[in-house]
Design a protein around this motif. Structure first.
Motif, mmCIF file in Angstrom:
data_model
loop_
_atom_site.group_PDB
_atom_site.id
_atom_site.type_symbol
_atom_site.label_atom_id
_atom_site.label_comp_id
_atom_site.label_asym_id
_atom_site.label_seq_id
_atom_site.Cartn_x
_atom_site.Cartn_y
_atom_site.Cartn_z
ATOM 1 N N GLU A 92 74.526 -82.503 -100.789
ATOM 2 C CA GLU A 92 74.090 -81.471 -101.731
ATOM 3 C C GLU A 92 74.648 -80.115 -101.342
ATOM 4 O O GLU A 92 75.054 -79.330 -102.202
ATOM 5 C CB GLU A 92 72.562 -81.403 -101.790
ATOM 6 C CG GLU A 92 71.900 -82.544 -102.507
ATOM 7 C CD GLU A 92 70.384 -82.395 -102.523
ATOM 8 O OE1 GLU A 92 69.879 -81.253 -102.420
ATOM 9 O OE2 GLU A 92 69.704 -83.426 -102.641
ATOM 10 N N LEU A 93 74.659 -79.827 -100.047
ATOM 11 C CA LEU A 93 75.183 -78.548 -99.565
ATOM 12 C C LEU A 93 76.672 -78.421 -99.867
ATOM 13 O O LEU A 93 77.130 -77.377 -100.327
ATOM 14 C CB LEU A 93 74.929 -78.402 -98.069
ATOM 15 C CG LEU A 93 75.471 -77.124 -97.433
ATOM 16 C CD1 LEU A 93 74.775 -75.892 -98.006
ATOM 17 C CD2 LEU A 93 75.320 -77.177 -95.934
ATOM 18 N N ILE B 252 75.614 -70.690 -95.897
ATOM 19 C CA ILE B 252 75.942 -72.118 -95.947
ATOM 20 C C ILE B 252 75.792 -72.741 -94.564
ATOM 21 O O ILE B 252 75.227 -73.822 -94.410
ATOM 22 C CB ILE B 252 77.362 -72.321 -96.522
ATOM 23 C CG1 ILE B 252 77.367 -71.989 -98.018
ATOM 24 C CG2 ILE B 252 77.864 -73.741 -96.278
ATOM 25 C CD1 ILE B 252 78.737 -71.869 -98.631
ATOM 26 N N GLN C 290 78.368 -79.915 -102.237
ATOM 27 C CA GLN C 290 78.531 -79.740 -103.685
ATOM 28 C C GLN C 290 78.177 -78.319 -104.106
ATOM 29 O O GLN C 290 78.858 -77.719 -104.945
ATOM 30 C CB GLN C 290 77.688 -80.757 -104.437
ATOM 31 C CG GLN C 290 78.202 -82.163 -104.302
ATOM 32 C CD GLN C 290 77.275 -83.198 -104.913
ATOM 33 O OE1 GLN C 290 76.246 -82.863 -105.490
ATOM 34 N NE2 GLN C 290 77.634 -84.453 -104.774
ATOM 35 N N MET C 291 77.125 -77.759 -103.510
ATOM 36 C CA MET C 291 76.726 -76.404 -103.834
ATOM 37 C C MET C 291 77.812 -75.411 -103.410
ATOM 38 O O MET C 291 78.173 -74.513 -104.173
ATOM 39 C CB MET C 291 75.410 -76.055 -103.140
ATOM 40 C CG MET C 291 74.924 -74.655 -103.439
ATOM 41 S SD MET C 291 73.869 -73.974 -102.147
ATOM 42 C CE MET C 291 75.018 -73.767 -100.818
ATOM 43 N N SER D 296 86.249 -78.386 -104.460
ATOM 44 C CA SER D 296 86.409 -77.093 -105.151
ATOM 45 C C SER D 296 87.728 -76.991 -105.870
ATOM 46 O O SER D 296 88.594 -77.778 -105.779
ATOM 47 C CB SER D 296 86.267 -75.952 -104.146
ATOM 48 O OG SER D 296 87.214 -76.032 -103.124
ATOM 49 N N SER E 272 80.743 -75.543 -105.703
ATOM 50 C CA SER E 272 80.470 -74.911 -106.995
ATOM 51 C C SER E 272 80.529 -73.389 -106.885
ATOM 52 O O SER E 272 80.882 -72.720 -107.857
ATOM 53 C CB SER E 272 79.116 -75.361 -107.548
ATOM 54 O OG SER E 272 78.052 -74.804 -106.810
ATOM 55 N N VAL E 273 80.236 -72.835 -105.722
ATOM 56 C CA VAL E 273 80.344 -71.389 -105.520
ATOM 57 C C VAL E 273 81.796 -70.955 -105.682
ATOM 58 O O VAL E 273 82.078 -69.941 -106.316
ATOM 59 C CB VAL E 273 79.802 -70.986 -104.122
ATOM 60 C CG1 VAL E 273 80.192 -69.561 -103.766
ATOM 61 C CG2 VAL E 273 78.299 -71.149 -104.071
ATOM 62 N N GLU F 43 82.458 -71.073 -109.457
ATOM 63 C CA GLU F 43 81.697 -70.073 -110.201
ATOM 64 C C GLU F 43 82.189 -68.653 -109.945
ATOM 65 O O GLU F 43 82.148 -67.811 -110.843
ATOM 66 C CB GLU F 43 80.212 -70.164 -109.851
ATOM 67 C CG GLU F 43 79.534 -71.400 -110.391
ATOM 68 C CD GLU F 43 78.135 -71.593 -109.830
ATOM 69 O OE1 GLU F 43 77.652 -70.708 -109.078
ATOM 70 O OE2 GLU F 43 77.530 -72.635 -110.124
ATOM 71 N N PRO G 164 69.421 -77.075 -100.673
ATOM 72 C CA PRO G 164 69.887 -78.456 -100.580
ATOM 73 C C PRO G 164 69.173 -79.183 -99.446
ATOM 74 O O PRO G 164 68.878 -78.584 -98.417
ATOM 75 C CB PRO G 164 71.376 -78.323 -100.288
ATOM 76 C CG PRO G 164 71.693 -76.896 -100.199
ATOM 77 C CD PRO G 164 70.464 -76.112 -100.423
#
Length: 106
Positions: free
Chosen positions: A55-56, A19, A58-59, A106, A62-63, A66, A50
């Protein structure tokens, strides 16, 4: 999702360093111009990376979801992201801001 649920510490460190590396690439991208910038953007698109800090963030958020990280692992991960960002050259204030954005989503 338990209190300690989530991946191992080594996996968290690897993800946080990834990241931070992408964040540094995005920051460097913002400082470049012209055809070099377009080439880097095309490469990022092909890799599925991203292309903006939003975008980064949000990614990364989501990690956390998930991977089913519990409170302890999530905070460990966020701390590793902060440390990796500072290690990559971000100021502590910028790293804290990015970490805070990830934490909020998150």
């Amino acid at each position: 999702m338990g209190f300690f649920g989530g991946p191992s510490k080594g996996t968290l460190l690897t993800m946080s360093q990834g990241i931070a590396a992408v964040a540094m690439q995005i920051q460097m991208l913002q400082q470049t111009e012209g055809s070099e910038r377009e080439a880097i953007l095309a490469s990022m698109r092909n890799d599925g990376a991203p292309k903006s800090m939003d975008e980064l963030v949000q990614m990364a958020a989501s990690v956390v979801r998930e991977q089913g990280m519990g409170w302890y692992k999530k905070n460990q991960f966020l701390g590793m992201i902060f440390g990796s960002l500072v290690n990559m050259g971000f100021s502590a204030a910028d790293a804290n801001y990015i970490k805070g954005q990830i934490e909020l989503l998150s």
